[in-house]
Design a protein around this motif. Structure first.
Motif, mmCIF file in Angstrom:
data_model
loop_
_atom_site.group_PDB
_atom_site.id
_atom_site.type_symbol
_atom_site.label_atom_id
_atom_site.label_comp_id
_atom_site.label_asym_id
_atom_site.label_seq_id
_atom_site.Cartn_x
_atom_site.Cartn_y
_atom_site.Cartn_z
ATOM 1 N N LEU A 10 -6.217 12.067 0.470
ATOM 2 C CA LEU A 10 -7.014 11.071 -0.240
ATOM 3 C C LEU A 10 -6.713 11.046 -1.741
ATOM 4 N N TYR A 11 -6.262 12.168 -2.281
ATOM 5 C CA TYR A 11 -5.952 12.226 -3.713
ATOM 6 C C TYR A 11 -4.730 11.383 -4.077
ATOM 7 N N PHE A 12 -3.941 10.998 -3.105
ATOM 8 C CA PHE A 12 -2.743 10.220 -3.373
ATOM 9 C C PHE A 12 -2.959 8.720 -3.175
ATOM 10 N N LYS A 13 -4.218 8.323 -3.028
ATOM 11 C CA LYS A 13 -4.548 6.903 -2.951
ATOM 12 C C LYS A 13 -4.329 6.281 -4.334
ATOM 13 N N PRO A 14 -4.085 4.979 -4.394
ATOM 14 C CA PRO A 14 -3.788 4.345 -5.680
ATOM 15 C C PRO A 14 -4.959 4.284 -6.658
ATOM 16 N N VAL A 15 -6.205 4.433 -6.178
ATOM 17 C CA VAL A 15 -7.364 4.390 -7.063
ATOM 18 C C VAL A 15 -7.847 5.814 -7.296
ATOM 19 N N LYS A 16 -8.156 6.144 -8.555
ATOM 20 C CA LYS A 16 -8.692 7.467 -8.833
ATOM 21 C C LYS A 16 -10.023 7.626 -8.108
ATOM 22 N N THR A 17 -10.140 8.696 -7.355
ATOM 23 C CA THR A 17 -11.322 8.912 -6.546
ATOM 24 C C THR A 17 -12.349 9.792 -7.245
ATOM 25 N N TYR A 18 -11.914 10.801 -7.928
ATOM 26 C CA TYR A 18 -12.826 11.751 -8.527
ATOM 27 C C TYR A 18 -12.868 11.627 -10.042
ATOM 28 N N TRP A 19 -14.060 11.841 -10.563
ATOM 29 C CA TRP A 19 -14.317 12.028 -11.985
ATOM 30 C C TRP A 19 -13.978 10.818 -12.850
ATOM 31 N N SER A 39 -18.511 7.892 -11.265
ATOM 32 C CA SER A 39 -18.357 6.868 -10.241
ATOM 33 C C SER A 39 -17.994 7.522 -8.917
ATOM 34 N N ILE A 40 -18.848 7.325 -7.931
ATOM 35 C CA ILE A 40 -18.618 7.920 -6.612
ATOM 36 C C ILE A 40 -18.282 6.847 -5.581
ATOM 37 N N LEU A 41 -18.474 5.608 -5.929
ATOM 38 C CA LEU A 41 -18.208 4.510 -4.996
ATOM 39 C C LEU A 41 -16.797 4.551 -4.401
ATOM 40 N N PRO A 42 -15.747 4.874 -5.176
ATOM 41 C CA PRO A 42 -14.419 4.936 -4.547
ATOM 42 C C PRO A 42 -14.328 5.931 -3.394
ATOM 43 N N ARG A 43 -15.135 6.990 -3.431
ATOM 44 C CA ARG A 43 -15.138 7.942 -2.320
ATOM 45 C C ARG A 43 -15.599 7.262 -1.031
ATOM 46 N N CYS A 75 -25.696 13.928 -0.784
ATOM 47 C CA CYS A 75 -26.161 13.386 -2.066
ATOM 48 C C CYS A 75 -25.098 12.541 -2.757
ATOM 49 N N SER A 76 -23.848 12.972 -2.708
ATOM 50 C CA SER A 76 -22.812 12.156 -3.358
ATOM 51 C C SER A 76 -22.692 10.806 -2.652
ATOM 52 N N TYR A 77 -22.863 10.797 -1.336
ATOM 53 C CA TYR A 77 -22.840 9.532 -0.602
ATOM 54 C C TYR A 77 -23.973 8.620 -1.089
ATOM 55 N N ALA A 78 -25.177 9.176 -1.215
ATOM 56 C CA ALA A 78 -26.315 8.378 -1.686
ATOM 57 C C ALA A 78 -26.079 7.873 -3.105
ATOM 58 N N LEU A 79 -25.471 8.696 -3.955
ATOM 59 C CA LEU A 79 -25.191 8.265 -5.324
ATOM 60 C C LEU A 79 -24.110 7.182 -5.360
ATOM 61 N N GLY A 80 -23.175 7.233 -4.431
ATOM 62 C CA GLY A 80 -22.194 6.157 -4.298
ATOM 63 C C GLY A 80 -22.850 4.859 -3.848
ATOM 64 N N TRP A 82 -25.937 4.109 -4.493
ATOM 65 C CA TRP A 82 -26.686 3.666 -5.676
ATOM 66 C C TRP A 82 -25.781 2.847 -6.596
ATOM 67 N N GLU A 83 -24.583 3.339 -6.824
ATOM 68 C CA GLU A 83 -23.621 2.617 -7.660
ATOM 69 C C GLU A 83 -23.319 1.241 -7.058
ATOM 70 N N GLN A 84 -23.099 1.222 -5.758
ATOM 71 C CA GLN A 84 -22.812 -0.042 -5.076
ATOM 72 C C GLN A 84 -24.003 -0.995 -5.195
ATOM 73 N N TYR A 85 -25.204 -0.453 -5.061
ATOM 74 C CA TYR A 85 -26.415 -1.267 -5.195
ATOM 75 C C TYR A 85 -26.494 -1.877 -6.605
ATOM 76 N N LEU A 86 -26.260 -1.078 -7.626
ATOM 77 C CA LEU A 86 -26.335 -1.596 -8.993
ATOM 78 C C LEU A 86 -25.256 -2.642 -9.264
ATOM 79 N N LEU A 87 -24.071 -2.440 -8.710
ATOM 80 C CA LEU A 87 -22.973 -3.379 -8.938
ATOM 81 C C LEU A 87 -23.155 -4.712 -8.213
ATOM 82 N N HIS A 88 -23.714 -4.647 -6.986
ATOM 83 C CA HIS A 88 -23.751 -5.842 -6.138
ATOM 84 C C HIS A 88 -25.149 -6.350 -5.817
#
Length: 176
Positions: A10-19, A39-43, A75-80, A82-88
């Motif tokens: 997953l670390y070799f995906k084109p979008v930065k996933t962590y941090w 940002s946890i949404l990319p995860r 928890c990281s899933y829920a925080l992701g 949350w980010e999606q909720y705020l964005l959309h």
């Protein structure tokens, strides 16, 4: 595929996933809290959460491959979400966040008034305390309060914050 290999790839995906920081993100939803700093949404979009129970709570494969509840994963899933909720502004995401907050509230271990979020990764091995579990659970609970105005989330978050008054060493958590 082995879980370690899957995560490594997953670390070799084109979008930065962590941090990746969320500063500068524009919210469609007015909140008092705003975005979680990372940002946890990319995860979520890149497949870091492939396993779920029947209620939609993410599971994590332990060392022996058994799917278990793991608080940083939950928890990281829920925080992701949350980010999606705020964005959309998708209302259905609020329900998922609250369901996860309810789950973690019921799974906390209360010891002397302190709510601990302990991972039981292997049978027969004592559960492990973790500051990251505490902090992320507090963040999810506060966001659930923001969505519902239900005071029980704040009470549990306050009880979880009490864990930071304790020392942690080779013998576990001890009062200072």
């Amino acid at each position: 595929m082995n879980e370690s290999v899957r995560k490594f790839l997953l670390y070799f995906k084109p979008v930065k996933t962590y941090w990746r920081l969320t500063s500068g993100f524009s919210s469609k939803v007015e909140t008092q809290i705003g975005f979680y700093p990372l940002s946890i949404l990319p995860r979520i979009t890149q497949g870091h959460y492939p396993y779920f129970d029947k209620k939609g709570v993410p599971l994590f494969p332990n060392k022996s491959g058994k799917l278990v509840y793991h608080f940083t994963t939950i928890c990281s899933y829920a925080l992701g979400l949350w980010e999606q909720y705020l964005l959309h502004g998708e209302a259905s995401l609020k329900t998922k966040i609250v369901e996860i907050a309810n789950f973690i509230s019921t799974k906390s271990n209360e010891i002397e008034g302190v709510a601990l979020f302990l991972d039981q990764e292997e049978e027969g091995v004592p559960p492990v305390p973790c500051a990251m579990n505490q902090g992320e659970a507090i963040s999810v609970l506060i966001r659930a309060h923001e969505l519902t105005n239900e005071s029980s989330y704040i009470k549990t978050a306050q009880a979880a914050a009490l864990a930071y008054q304790y020392e942690y060493g080779h013998t576990g958590i001890q009062k200072q």
